[in-house]
Design a protein around this motif. Structure first.
Motif, PDB file in Angstrom:
ATOM      1  N   LEU A  73      44.424  -1.612 -11.920  1.00  0.00           N
ATOM      2  CA  LEU A  73      45.576  -1.042 -11.235  1.00  0.00           C
ATOM      3  C   LEU A  73      46.781  -0.923 -12.162  1.00  0.00           C
ATOM      4  CD1 LEU A  73      45.331  -2.893  -7.805  1.00  0.00           C
ATOM      5  CD2 LEU A  73      44.794  -0.492  -8.275  1.00  0.00           C
ATOM      6  N   GLY A  74      46.839  -1.799 -13.171  1.00  0.00           N
ATOM      7  CA  GLY A  74      47.957  -1.746 -14.103  1.00  0.00           C
ATOM      8  C   GLY A  74      47.759  -0.715 -15.200  1.00  0.00           C
ATOM      9  N   ASP A  75      46.931  -1.024 -16.162  1.00  0.00           N
ATOM     10  CA  ASP A  75      46.752  -0.164 -17.333  1.00  0.00           C
ATOM     11  C   ASP A  75      45.343   0.385 -17.453  1.00  0.00           C
ATOM     12  OD1 ASP A  75      49.353  -0.321 -18.263  1.00  0.00           O
ATOM     13  OD2 ASP A  75      48.996  -2.175 -19.377  1.00  0.00           O
ATOM     14  N   GLY A  76      44.609   0.483 -16.346  1.00  0.00           N
ATOM     15  CA  GLY A  76      43.231   0.946 -16.415  1.00  0.00           C
ATOM     16  C   GLY A  76      43.036   2.327 -15.834  1.00  0.00           C
ATOM     17  N   CYS A  77      41.865   2.898 -16.112  1.00  0.00           N
ATOM     18  CA  CYS A  77      41.503   4.199 -15.550  1.00  0.00           C
ATOM     19  C   CYS A  77      39.992   4.344 -15.604  1.00  0.00           C
ATOM     20  CB  CYS A  77      42.172   5.339 -16.310  1.00  0.00           C
ATOM     21  SG  CYS A  77      41.533   5.594 -17.989  1.00  0.00           S
ATOM     22  N   LEU A  78      39.468   5.286 -14.824  1.00  0.00           N
ATOM     23  CA  LEU A  78      38.061   5.648 -14.862  1.00  0.00           C
ATOM     24  C   LEU A  78      37.946   7.092 -15.321  1.00  0.00           C
ATOM     25  CD1 LEU A  78      36.591   4.142 -11.552  1.00  0.00           C
ATOM     26  CD2 LEU A  78      36.599   3.148 -13.836  1.00  0.00           C
ATOM     27  N   SER A  79      37.009   7.345 -16.231  1.00  0.00           N
ATOM     28  CA  SER A  79      36.783   8.698 -16.740  1.00  0.00           C
ATOM     29  C   SER A  79      35.293   9.003 -16.676  1.00  0.00           C
ATOM     30  CB  SER A  79      37.272   8.821 -18.184  1.00  0.00           C
ATOM     31  OG  SER A  79      38.635   8.458 -18.290  1.00  0.00           O
ATOM     32  N   ARG A  80      34.954  10.191 -16.189  1.00  0.00           N
ATOM     33  CA  ARG A  80      33.553  10.589 -16.133  1.00  0.00           C
ATOM     34  C   ARG A  80      33.082  11.049 -17.502  1.00  0.00           C
ATOM     35  NH1 ARG A  80      29.992  11.270 -12.174  1.00  0.00           N
ATOM     36  NH2 ARG A  80      28.205  12.641 -12.534  1.00  0.00           N
ATOM     37  N   PRO A 138      37.361   1.870  -5.574  1.00  0.00           N
ATOM     38  CA  PRO A 138      37.503   3.059  -4.729  1.00  0.00           C
ATOM     39  C   PRO A 138      38.894   3.678  -4.785  1.00  0.00           C
ATOM     40  CG  PRO A 138      37.467   1.050  -3.399  1.00  0.00           C
ATOM     41  CD  PRO A 138      37.103   0.657  -4.805  1.00  0.00           C
ATOM     42  N   GLN A 139      39.835   3.019  -5.466  1.00  0.00           N
ATOM     43  CA  GLN A 139      41.169   3.596  -5.649  1.00  0.00           C
ATOM     44  C   GLN A 139      41.159   4.748  -6.646  1.00  0.00           C
ATOM     45  OE1 GLN A 139      40.591   0.208  -5.677  1.00  0.00           O
ATOM     46  NE2 GLN A 139      41.364  -0.030  -3.603  1.00  0.00           N
ATOM     47  N   HIS A 140      40.043   4.921  -7.352  1.00  0.00           N
ATOM     48  CA  HIS A 140      39.926   6.011  -8.317  1.00  0.00           C
ATOM     49  C   HIS A 140      40.003   7.356  -7.600  1.00  0.00           C
ATOM     50  CE1 HIS A 140      38.568   8.509 -11.585  1.00  0.00           C
ATOM     51  NE2 HIS A 140      37.469   8.849 -10.931  1.00  0.00           N
ATOM     52  N   GLY A 141      40.707   8.301  -8.204  1.00  0.00           N
ATOM     53  CA  GLY A 141      40.833   9.626  -7.621  1.00  0.00           C
ATOM     54  C   GLY A 141      41.629  10.529  -8.542  1.00  0.00           C
ATOM     55  N   PRO A 142      41.777  11.781  -8.169  1.00  0.00           N
ATOM     56  CA  PRO A 142      42.538  12.712  -9.014  1.00  0.00           C
ATOM     57  C   PRO A 142      44.017  12.364  -9.028  1.00  0.00           C
ATOM     58  CG  PRO A 142      41.975  13.738  -6.916  1.00  0.00           C
ATOM     59  CD  PRO A 142      41.247  12.431  -6.964  1.00  0.00           C
ATOM     60  N   HIS A 173      49.808  -9.179 -16.531  1.00  0.00           N
ATOM     61  CA  HIS A 173      49.486  -9.004 -17.950  1.00  0.00           C
ATOM     62  C   HIS A 173      49.202  -7.552 -18.316  1.00  0.00           C
ATOM     63  CE1 HIS A 173      49.774 -13.140 -19.058  1.00  0.00           C
ATOM     64  NE2 HIS A 173      48.894 -13.517 -18.154  1.00  0.00           N
ATOM     65  N   SER A 174      49.298  -6.652 -17.346  1.00  0.00           N
ATOM     66  CA  SER A 174      49.157  -5.231 -17.658  1.00  0.00           C
ATOM     67  C   SER A 174      50.489  -4.519 -17.457  1.00  0.00           C
ATOM     68  CB  SER A 174      48.065  -4.598 -16.792  1.00  0.00           C
ATOM     69  OG  SER A 174      48.312  -4.809 -15.411  1.00  0.00           O
ATOM     70  N   ASP A 175      50.975  -4.493 -16.225  1.00  0.00           N
ATOM     71  CA  ASP A 175      52.229  -3.800 -15.932  1.00  0.00           C
ATOM     72  C   ASP A 175      53.411  -4.757 -15.786  1.00  0.00           C
ATOM     73  OD1 ASP A 175      51.677  -1.162 -16.050  1.00  0.00           O
ATOM     74  OD2 ASP A 175      51.284  -0.888 -13.927  1.00  0.00           O
ATOM     75  N   GLY A 176      53.266  -5.987 -16.229  1.00  0.00           N
ATOM     76  CA  GLY A 176      54.317  -6.974 -15.968  1.00  0.00           C
ATOM     77  C   GLY A 176      54.860  -7.649 -17.202  1.00  0.00           C
ATOM     78  N   CYS A 177      55.631  -8.694 -16.956  1.00  0.00           N
ATOM     79  CA  CYS A 177      56.200  -9.480 -18.042  1.00  0.00           C
ATOM     80  C   CYS A 177      56.407 -10.909 -17.550  1.00  0.00           C
ATOM     81  CB  CYS A 177      57.527  -8.895 -18.518  1.00  0.00           C
ATOM     82  SG  CYS A 177      58.866  -9.022 -17.307  1.00  0.00           S
ATOM     83  N   ARG A 178      56.635 -11.819 -18.476  1.00  0.00           N
ATOM     84  CA  ARG A 178      56.923 -13.208 -18.162  1.00  0.00           C
ATOM     85  C   ARG A 178      58.174 -13.608 -18.912  1.00  0.00           C
ATOM     86  NH1 ARG A 178      54.603 -18.672 -19.767  1.00  0.00           N
ATOM     87  NH2 ARG A 178      53.481 -17.614 -21.422  1.00  0.00           N
ATOM     88  N   ALA A 179      59.077 -14.271 -18.231  1.00  0.00           N
ATOM     89  CA  ALA A 179      60.345 -14.669 -18.843  1.00  0.00           C
ATOM     90  C   ALA A 179      60.773 -16.016 -18.284  1.00  0.00           C
ATOM     91  CB  ALA A 179      61.422 -13.614 -18.576  1.00  0.00           C
TER      92      ALA A 179
END
Length: 265
Positions: A73-80, A138-142, A173-179
């Protein structure tokens, strides 16, 4: 074969203290099956090439899947790619621990799968090929994820409710930060400063799954944050052995040694 949601619900009812008879009446599952799931586990893990969503078996390595869902959900994707799909998660090269964590999560979800590291300037893309990745996500889509409404499937919600910290770990650890956050309090007539870690991430997707997690607080409409002091009730410098043990468990789940306070991720 009993559907995955039915098995998970039955196990949760048993874990909540329900008797075999009560859970059997509530779910329609025989007491013998319930006893088998309770004593020996909810079922055999699927084969390496099998999809436990298609086969409606209990998710293998649920904590690993919750973590991988956060990374997707952060920095990932699915590609055919021809007849299969590639799961790709882009990671900052400055944080090799995150690269290792994503690789390990894929291995937990799909044991024996080949995982590749594709290096480019400033980034390492962790990728793995499988035709069933769309079943698991299943969140994958155009279109871009942050421009679409993201809703968890029922079986995903069951996994996330069991492993909320693992999902948060992938998100932070993908779309976030720690401070480091800090506050001043009056103790025995003297003002003292307390420092404690804070994690947060930003995502604009309507209905983002993390916004409904217990332990996640909305700092703004699109920002979810977790503070050990306020949200988890774990003040870094207070509490007895039980409180300190719970704090250590939360820290272990959220920070697998891949980030540093005051720095991104």
């Amino acid at each position: 074969m009993h559907p995955v949601m039915q098995r998970l619900r039955a196990l949760q009812l048993l874990a909540d203290g329900g008797s075999l008879s009560d859970v059997s009446r509530a779910t329609g599952v025989s007491r013998a099956s319930l006893r088998e799931w309770r004593d020996r586990g909810p079922g055999a893990l699927p084969a390496t090439g099998a999809c436990w969503v298609c086969e409606e078996t209990v998710p293998a390595a649920s904590s690993g899947y919750a973590r991988l869902l956060g990374y997707y959900l952060g920095d990932g994707c699915l590609s055919r790619v021809r007849s299969v799909h590639a799961l790709r998660v882009s990671c900052d090269r400055a944080y090799p621990g995150i690269v290792e964590d994503v690789t390990a999560a894929i291995g937990e979800v799909r044991p024996g799968a080949r995982v590749q590291h594709v290096r480019a300037p400033g980034v390492v893309v962790v990728q793995s090929y499988w035709k069933h990745w769309p079943c698991l996500f299943p969140q994958h889509g155009p279109g871009r994820k942050h421009e679409r409404t993201l809703v968890l499937a029922g079986w995903q919600r069951e996994v996330v409710e069991r492993h909320p910290a693992d999902l948060l770990r992938g998100l932070f650890h993908s779309d976030g930060c720690r401070a480091n956050n800090w506050t001043r309090r009056l103790v025995a007539g003297e003002m003292k400063r307390y420092d404690y870690p804070r994690w947060q991430f930003t995502n604009n997707s309507p209905g983002h799954p993390a916004l409904v997690l217990r332990g996640a607080r909305l700092g703004r409409r699109t920002v979810a944050a977790v503070e050990l002091e306020d949200d988890l009730g774990l003040h870094p410098r207070r509490g007895g052995p039980a409180r300190r043990a719970a704090r250590a468990q939360a820290l272990s789940a959220l920070t697998p040694g891949v980030g540093r306070p005051g720095r991104p991720r």
